[in-house]
Design a protein around this motif. Sequence first.
Motif, mmCIF file in Angstrom:
data_model
loop_
_atom_site.group_PDB
_atom_site.id
_atom_site.type_symbol
_atom_site.label_atom_id
_atom_site.label_comp_id
_atom_site.label_asym_id
_atom_site.label_seq_id
_atom_site.Cartn_x
_atom_site.Cartn_y
_atom_site.Cartn_z
ATOM 1 N N SER A 4 2.672 4.888 6.418
ATOM 2 C CA SER A 4 3.558 5.341 5.339
ATOM 3 C C SER A 4 2.825 5.944 4.156
ATOM 4 O O SER A 4 3.449 6.547 3.278
ATOM 5 C CB SER A 4 4.420 4.164 4.854
ATOM 6 O OG SER A 4 3.611 3.118 4.354
ATOM 7 N N TYR A 5 1.494 5.787 4.093
ATOM 8 C CA TYR A 5 0.745 6.233 2.917
ATOM 9 C C TYR A 5 -0.131 7.446 3.204
ATOM 10 O O TYR A 5 -0.436 7.772 4.354
ATOM 11 C CB TYR A 5 -0.137 5.103 2.380
ATOM 12 C CG TYR A 5 0.629 3.961 1.755
ATOM 13 C CD1 TYR A 5 1.513 4.179 0.702
ATOM 14 C CD2 TYR A 5 0.468 2.655 2.202
ATOM 15 C CE1 TYR A 5 2.211 3.140 0.121
ATOM 16 C CE2 TYR A 5 1.167 1.604 1.629
ATOM 17 C CZ TYR A 5 2.035 1.859 0.591
ATOM 18 O OH TYR A 5 2.727 0.827 0.017
ATOM 19 N N ALA B 65 4.346 -1.754 2.006
ATOM 20 C CA ALA B 65 4.818 -0.966 3.151
ATOM 21 C C ALA B 65 5.308 -1.869 4.273
ATOM 22 O O ALA B 65 6.310 -1.580 4.938
ATOM 23 C CB ALA B 65 3.693 -0.060 3.644
ATOM 24 N N TYR C 254 2.053 0.936 8.433
ATOM 25 C CA TYR C 254 3.073 1.625 9.218
ATOM 26 C C TYR C 254 3.035 3.140 8.980
ATOM 27 O O TYR C 254 4.064 3.811 8.976
ATOM 28 C CB TYR C 254 4.461 1.068 8.888
ATOM 29 C CG TYR C 254 4.605 -0.384 9.275
ATOM 30 C CD1 TYR C 254 5.189 -0.759 10.495
ATOM 31 C CD2 TYR C 254 4.125 -1.403 8.442
ATOM 32 C CE1 TYR C 254 5.293 -2.096 10.862
ATOM 33 C CE2 TYR C 254 4.225 -2.744 8.810
ATOM 34 C CZ TYR C 254 4.811 -3.073 10.016
ATOM 35 O OH TYR C 254 4.912 -4.402 10.380
ATOM 36 N N LEU D 180 1.890 6.874 -2.447
ATOM 37 C CA LEU D 180 3.170 7.297 -1.885
ATOM 38 C C LEU D 180 3.933 7.988 -3.002
ATOM 39 O O LEU D 180 4.074 7.426 -4.088
ATOM 40 C CB LEU D 180 3.953 6.080 -1.382
ATOM 41 C CG LEU D 180 5.334 6.338 -0.779
ATOM 42 C CD1 LEU D 180 5.206 7.040 0.573
ATOM 43 C CD2 LEU D 180 6.100 5.021 -0.613
ATOM 44 N N ARG E 285 10.222 2.959 -4.010
ATOM 45 C CA ARG E 285 11.103 2.306 -3.040
ATOM 46 C C ARG E 285 11.908 1.206 -3.738
ATOM 47 O O ARG E 285 11.337 0.264 -4.285
ATOM 48 C CB ARG E 285 10.277 1.719 -1.891
ATOM 49 C CG ARG E 285 9.581 2.790 -1.057
ATOM 50 C CD ARG E 285 8.702 2.229 0.023
ATOM 51 N NE ARG E 285 7.567 1.488 -0.499
ATOM 52 C CZ ARG E 285 6.373 1.422 0.082
ATOM 53 N NH1 ARG E 285 6.158 2.092 1.202
ATOM 54 N NH2 ARG E 285 5.407 0.707 -0.439
ATOM 55 N N SER F 131 14.694 5.423 -1.326
ATOM 56 C CA SER F 131 13.404 5.985 -1.720
ATOM 57 C C SER F 131 13.665 7.164 -2.654
ATOM 58 O O SER F 131 14.368 8.110 -2.288
ATOM 59 C CB SER F 131 12.621 6.471 -0.499
ATOM 60 O OG SER F 131 12.209 5.379 0.287
ATOM 61 N N ALA G 104 9.151 -2.058 5.741
ATOM 62 C CA ALA G 104 9.427 -1.757 7.142
ATOM 63 C C ALA G 104 10.050 -2.921 7.902
ATOM 64 O O ALA G 104 10.808 -2.710 8.857
ATOM 65 C CB ALA G 104 8.130 -1.335 7.837
#
Length: 623
Positions: free
Chosen positions: A369-370, A301, A367, A583, A587, A322, A305
């Motif tokens: 994201s998860y 992540a 960040y 996630l 990605r 993504s 980012a």
Amino acid sequence: MRFKNKNNIAFIFTIKFIWLLCFQQTALAAEVKNPVIHKTHAIAMHGQPKYPANFTHFDYANPDAPRGGVFKQATVSSSGFDSLNPFIVKGVPAAGMAYLGGGYIYDTLLVQSYDEAFTKYGLLAESMEWPDNRSWITFHLRKNAKFHDGHPITAEDVVFTFNLLTEKGHPLYKTYYHNVKTVTALNNHSVKFEFDTKTNRELILIVGQFPILPKHYWETHDFTKTTLEFPLGSGPYKISKVDPGRSIHYERVKDYWGQNVAVNKGQYNFDMLIFDYYREPSVAIEAIKAGKYDLRVENSAKSWATEYNIASVKKGHLIKASITDYTPAAMQSFIFNIRRDKFKDLKVREAIGYAYDFEWQNKTIFYNSYTRIDSYFAGSELAATGTPSKAELVLLDPFKKQLPSELFTKPFTLPKTDGSGNIRNNLRQALRLLKQAGWQIKNKQLVNNKGEPFNFEVLLTQANFERIVLPFQKNLKRMGIEMTIRKIDTQQYIERRNSFDFDMIVSGFPQSTSPGNEQRDYWHSSQANIKGSRNYIGIENPVVDQLISKIIQAPDRKTLIASTQALDRVLLWNHYVIPQYYLNQTRLVYWNKFGMPEQPPKYAVGLNTWWYDSAKAKKLTKQ
């Protein structure tokens, strides 16, 4: 007609009953003697295949895709690879070599479509036949199928391969195909698999998954040893170059026998596939930014980012994409080895989980994201939620005395924090559980009634995981637990994991939309002490064993879902792992020189359907 005598009425009904019973028994006998035989091009786990017998290509493939170009990817491994034999426990196989499925160089009897939950279509097999009860299946091979040396692929190769894999291969094969009774070559192009059960619906699909190996080649080679000799295959690619531990090259087979089979149309379009090896993710990231290779799957992540705010991304030369993942998320977690005495107590395992602060980690390191993963089948209808459903209770009630009482009355939840890093309340709860399990703090150390300190080691192979483990280590220290972190190379890690020589590892358990026989390898008692099995935890739980059987024997999708949810619930409440995060996206970072179908597959990224776009590539060279 009216009967005044009741005895006459009774007599007539008795005669009718006897006649009906005899009729039913005769019909049943006829059905057993002459069962309904299905003859088709495809097999669905439940329901019917999407594609008809005359289909020309999968919807997610472009049959007119141009061929050519090179597709270079990266693999991160601290020790590279040392084998081109992925079918045994020994060694570290090279990228692109698959132990289930054919990888790039071997063909299989069947292949899966990636826009259906679980349906298999014929590749080596032109057609299949099987009875309603799925107690056997016969595959009829394509007569033009051949190995790369021109030798025809026959039923004898199928029989030879199955026996070789289950007798000398990775223990997964013996477990996965546990219910296969016999495999017989009926003639040169027909092979029959017979099963010792009529309730394992998945078997007729999964016996088509293993790669078919050339008998004439392996009869003169030692299958039990690692090797860097180029193996003989039959698939769309063959190995053309190996730089041990550094790279492997696959060259497209120009006269590949199966290039016009419907399941292959529009796929395997690159002339060359190259996998370059890097020891550290940071080096691999810099390499793709410099154009040293074409595509990277980004699992960090932080890197996603921060590492790609560069000119080539802003200009659209280097693409960040993504892709939504519709398959169940792998249970990414800290995995306990419950063969160790210190981890045998459920309360101890639950207590240690309180030291993992996901909320702080997600905010500070990831960040935001998860999502915290709270199921072995997260992100799917297979995941257990709330309290047990009526269908689950039918399965779980017989084991009520063997399961935690809370399982029946409470939803499973994981400890939470406010994300500030202050987890004092969680640590208090953890220490209460540890005290109940016979542990207490003395002189800032957690000790048992013999005065022995609580310490353990977590085994890692990737350096970037240290930043995830270090905060966990710090919180454990506050509980009086000493956790050490040991980072070793990939080859050592695989060997120690395969022999269960660890206290704790960080890993995951990949799942499909249709779980089945592979669940034995993950959780079944029979696999707890089999070297190389994926029962890393060491589970020997009769309830889990029974639920695995229910999954394998599920007669329909509804029953499969309920059985899987019940298994998920039992695994969760036993605290075999400390769940981390997931996630539902893949990605990708790749250079903008590829074409891809307008409609991607639902259950895969679909890299095999991409192609080299020379016009896009020319634009990149002019930048």
